[in-house]
Design a protein around this motif. Structure first.
Motif, PDB file in Angstrom:
ATOM      1  N   ILE A 191      74.503  64.974  54.412  1.00  0.00           N
ATOM      2  CA  ILE A 191      73.421  65.948  54.547  1.00  0.00           C
ATOM      3  C   ILE A 191      72.210  65.192  55.074  1.00  0.00           C
ATOM      4  O   ILE A 191      71.709  64.275  54.416  1.00  0.00           O
ATOM      5  N   CYS A 192      71.763  65.549  56.263  1.00  0.00           N
ATOM      6  CA  CYS A 192      70.729  64.773  56.952  1.00  0.00           C
ATOM      7  C   CYS A 192      69.558  65.649  57.358  1.00  0.00           C
ATOM      8  O   CYS A 192      69.738  66.764  57.857  1.00  0.00           O
ATOM      9  N   GLN A 193      68.367  65.123  57.175  1.00  0.00           N
ATOM     10  CA  GLN A 193      67.135  65.803  57.578  1.00  0.00           C
ATOM     11  C   GLN A 193      66.682  65.292  58.940  1.00  0.00           C
ATOM     12  O   GLN A 193      66.511  64.096  59.131  1.00  0.00           O
ATOM     13  N   THR A 194      66.539  66.221  59.901  1.00  0.00           N
ATOM     14  CA  THR A 194      65.979  65.857  61.201  1.00  0.00           C
ATOM     15  C   THR A 194      64.668  66.618  61.387  1.00  0.00           C
ATOM     16  O   THR A 194      63.761  66.473  60.577  1.00  0.00           O
ATOM     17  N   THR A 195      64.569  67.450  62.416  1.00  0.00           N
ATOM     18  CA  THR A 195      63.323  68.182  62.607  1.00  0.00           C
ATOM     19  C   THR A 195      63.540  69.498  63.339  1.00  0.00           C
ATOM     20  O   THR A 195      64.427  69.604  64.208  1.00  0.00           O
ATOM     21  N   LEU A 196      62.748  70.476  62.991  1.00  0.00           N
ATOM     22  CA  LEU A 196      62.729  71.735  63.728  1.00  0.00           C
ATOM     23  C   LEU A 196      62.279  71.437  65.164  1.00  0.00           C
ATOM     24  O   LEU A 196      61.322  70.701  65.381  1.00  0.00           O
ATOM     25  N   GLY A 197      62.984  71.993  66.110  1.00  0.00           N
ATOM     26  CA  GLY A 197      62.721  71.706  67.514  1.00  0.00           C
ATOM     27  C   GLY A 197      63.916  71.068  68.190  1.00  0.00           C
ATOM     28  O   GLY A 197      64.083  71.165  69.408  1.00  0.00           O
ATOM     29  N   ASN A 198      64.769  70.426  67.405  1.00  0.00           N
ATOM     30  CA  ASN A 198      65.989  69.857  67.966  1.00  0.00           C
ATOM     31  C   ASN A 198      66.937  70.958  68.407  1.00  0.00           C
ATOM     32  O   ASN A 198      67.019  72.022  67.779  1.00  0.00           O
ATOM     33  N   GLY A 199      67.665  70.695  69.470  1.00  0.00           N
ATOM     34  CA  GLY A 199      68.676  71.637  69.918  1.00  0.00           C
ATOM     35  C   GLY A 199      68.107  73.017  70.207  1.00  0.00           C
ATOM     36  O   GLY A 199      67.013  73.165  70.759  1.00  0.00           O
ATOM     37  N   GLU A 200      68.862  74.030  69.794  1.00  0.00           N
ATOM     38  CA  GLU A 200      68.455  75.411  70.063  1.00  0.00           C
ATOM     39  C   GLU A 200      67.190  75.811  69.321  1.00  0.00           C
ATOM     40  O   GLU A 200      66.506  76.764  69.705  1.00  0.00           O
ATOM     41  N   SER A 201      66.821  75.062  68.251  1.00  0.00           N
ATOM     42  CA  SER A 201      65.618  75.423  67.497  1.00  0.00           C
ATOM     43  C   SER A 201      64.331  75.113  68.269  1.00  0.00           C
ATOM     44  O   SER A 201      63.240  75.410  67.797  1.00  0.00           O
ATOM     45  N   TRP A 202      64.464  74.511  69.449  1.00  0.00           N
ATOM     46  CA  TRP A 202      63.313  74.339  70.338  1.00  0.00           C
ATOM     47  C   TRP A 202      62.627  75.684  70.585  1.00  0.00           C
ATOM     48  O   TRP A 202      61.412  75.769  70.728  1.00  0.00           O
TER      49      TRP A 202
ATOM     50  N   GLY B  69      61.088  51.573  66.727  1.00  0.00           N
ATOM     51  CA  GLY B  69      61.679  52.797  67.237  1.00  0.00           C
ATOM     52  C   GLY B  69      63.186  52.810  67.106  1.00  0.00           C
ATOM     53  O   GLY B  69      63.839  51.763  67.097  1.00  0.00           O
ATOM     54  N   GLY B  70      63.745  53.993  66.994  1.00  0.00           N
ATOM     55  CA  GLY B  70      65.190  54.143  66.959  1.00  0.00           C
ATOM     56  C   GLY B  70      65.843  53.937  65.618  1.00  0.00           C
ATOM     57  O   GLY B  70      67.074  53.939  65.517  1.00  0.00           O
ATOM     58  N   VAL B  71      65.043  53.778  64.557  1.00  0.00           N
ATOM     59  CA  VAL B  71      65.620  53.504  63.233  1.00  0.00           C
ATOM     60  C   VAL B  71      66.468  54.674  62.747  1.00  0.00           C
ATOM     61  O   VAL B  71      67.542  54.470  62.173  1.00  0.00           O
ATOM     62  N   ARG B  72      66.008  55.887  62.968  1.00  0.00           N
ATOM     63  CA  ARG B  72      66.768  57.045  62.497  1.00  0.00           C
ATOM     64  C   ARG B  72      68.154  57.081  63.138  1.00  0.00           C
ATOM     65  O   ARG B  72      69.161  57.241  62.454  1.00  0.00           O
ATOM     66  N   ALA B  73      68.200  56.965  64.458  1.00  0.00           N
ATOM     67  CA  ALA B  73      69.474  57.063  65.158  1.00  0.00           C
ATOM     68  C   ALA B  73      70.385  55.883  64.832  1.00  0.00           C
ATOM     69  O   ALA B  73      71.564  56.072  64.496  1.00  0.00           O
ATOM     70  N   GLU B  74      69.862  54.671  64.908  1.00  0.00           N
ATOM     71  CA  GLU B  74      70.688  53.496  64.650  1.00  0.00           C
ATOM     72  C   GLU B  74      71.122  53.430  63.189  1.00  0.00           C
ATOM     73  O   GLU B  74      72.279  53.119  62.883  1.00  0.00           O
ATOM     74  N   GLY B  75      70.195  53.732  62.278  1.00  0.00           N
ATOM     75  CA  GLY B  75      70.536  53.723  60.864  1.00  0.00           C
ATOM     76  C   GLY B  75      71.575  54.773  60.526  1.00  0.00           C
ATOM     77  O   GLY B  75      72.516  54.516  59.755  1.00  0.00           O
ATOM     78  N   THR B  76      71.429  55.959  61.099  1.00  0.00           N
ATOM     79  CA  THR B  76      72.388  57.032  60.849  1.00  0.00           C
ATOM     80  C   THR B  76      73.759  56.677  61.405  1.00  0.00           C
ATOM     81  O   THR B  76      74.790  56.987  60.793  1.00  0.00           O
TER      82      THR B  76
ATOM     83  N   LYS C 118      62.791  61.977  70.257  1.00  0.00           N
ATOM     84  CA  LYS C 118      63.987  61.432  70.917  1.00  0.00           C
ATOM     85  C   LYS C 118      64.890  60.752  69.891  1.00  0.00           C
ATOM     86  O   LYS C 118      66.131  60.850  69.959  1.00  0.00           O
ATOM     87  N   ASP C 119      64.291  60.061  68.928  1.00  0.00           N
ATOM     88  CA  ASP C 119      65.053  59.411  67.865  1.00  0.00           C
ATOM     89  C   ASP C 119      65.853  60.437  67.074  1.00  0.00           C
ATOM     90  O   ASP C 119      67.035  60.231  66.762  1.00  0.00           O
ATOM     91  N   HIS C 120      65.227  61.564  66.749  1.00  0.00           N
ATOM     92  CA  HIS C 120      65.935  62.631  66.035  1.00  0.00           C
ATOM     93  C   HIS C 120      67.043  63.232  66.892  1.00  0.00           C
ATOM     94  O   HIS C 120      68.117  63.573  66.384  1.00  0.00           O
ATOM     95  N   GLU C 121      66.792  63.389  68.178  1.00  0.00           N
ATOM     96  CA  GLU C 121      67.839  63.925  69.059  1.00  0.00           C
ATOM     97  C   GLU C 121      69.067  63.016  69.076  1.00  0.00           C
ATOM     98  O   GLU C 121      70.212  63.486  68.971  1.00  0.00           O
ATOM     99  N   ASP C 122      68.835  61.711  69.212  1.00  0.00           N
ATOM    100  CA  ASP C 122      69.937  60.759  69.211  1.00  0.00           C
ATOM    101  C   ASP C 122      70.646  60.736  67.856  1.00  0.00           C
ATOM    102  O   ASP C 122      71.881  60.605  67.778  1.00  0.00           O
ATOM    103  N   GLN C 123      69.865  60.864  66.794  1.00  0.00           N
ATOM    104  CA  GLN C 123      70.418  60.913  65.442  1.00  0.00           C
ATOM    105  C   GLN C 123      71.398  62.076  65.314  1.00  0.00           C
ATOM    106  O   GLN C 123      72.517  61.917  64.804  1.00  0.00           O
TER     107      GLN C 123
END
Length: 208
Positions: free
Chosen positions: A101-112, A78-85, A133-138
């Protein structure tokens, strides 16, 4: 243009590599196991073995590039996305490279607000809670970086073809999207950000 792609053996990363080569870019694929891309021989492709969780590996690989793509997956813990980024960002700052340029996920932030009940409460609320959560931290690391970043927030991945026909940058109030997008189209949209400042320091959502 010389670009480096982190997560290059992943489902989106591999398509980024192939499409970037098709556009004539010089591409470095940063991977833990370079043999996984042995089937992509190309004069403009360099394979760089390393661990994104190792800052020295990342910094050495990132030197001399014009732009950085991040399509990291969950990895082996767990946490590879955030720590790696975070390691990517620090290495970019140290080497004077600004475009990320980074790919996360729909649902983060206001896109929830774009998500339906299933994605809010079953997938991200339960099954994929740790990944979300990993994407949020990323994203927090990227926003705090002062780089020239674009965070791409795609819907659920499909194995569909590259169409170039998709919605992007839509309002978080928009409930009309399918919440799906092919990996090939995600890569296409990410690469288009190299030649556009439309979404500079912005977080465009992406879906059909």
């Amino acid at each position: 243009m010389k670009v480096i792609i982190f997560g290059a053996t992943g489902t989106v990363g591999r398509r980024l590599v192939m499409q970037a080569l098709g556009l004539g870019y010089q591409v470095t694929a940063f991977v833990r196991n370079p043999q996984k891309l042995d089937d992509l021989p190309h004069s403009n492709l360099s394979l760089r073995g390393g661990d994104v969780l190792n800052r020295n590996d990342v910094r050495e690989a990132i030197k001399g590039h014009d732009a950085v793509f991040c399509a990291l997956g969950a990895g082996r813990k767990g946490g590879v996305r955030a720590e790696g980024t975070y390691n990517i960002i620090k290495s970019m700052q140290e080497e004077g490279i600004s475009r990320l340029i980074c790919q996360t996920t729909l649902g983060n932030g206001e896109s929830w607000g774009n998500l339906n009940f299933f994605w809010k409460h079953i997938m991200f609320g339960w099954l994929l809670k740790a990944a979300f959560k990993d994407h949020e931290d990323q994203e927090k690391h990227i926003r705090a970086s002062q780089l020239r970043w674009t965070i791409v927030r795609p819907g659920a991945f499909t194995d569909g073809p590259l169409t170039g026909n998709y919605k992007h940058g839509f309002s978080h109030h928009d409930k009309s999207t399918k919440l799906k997008i092919s990996r090939a189209d995600v890569a296409d949209f990410m690469l288009k950000q190299l030649i556009s400042d439309e979404y500079l320091n912005k977080t465009p959502a992406l879906s059909y």
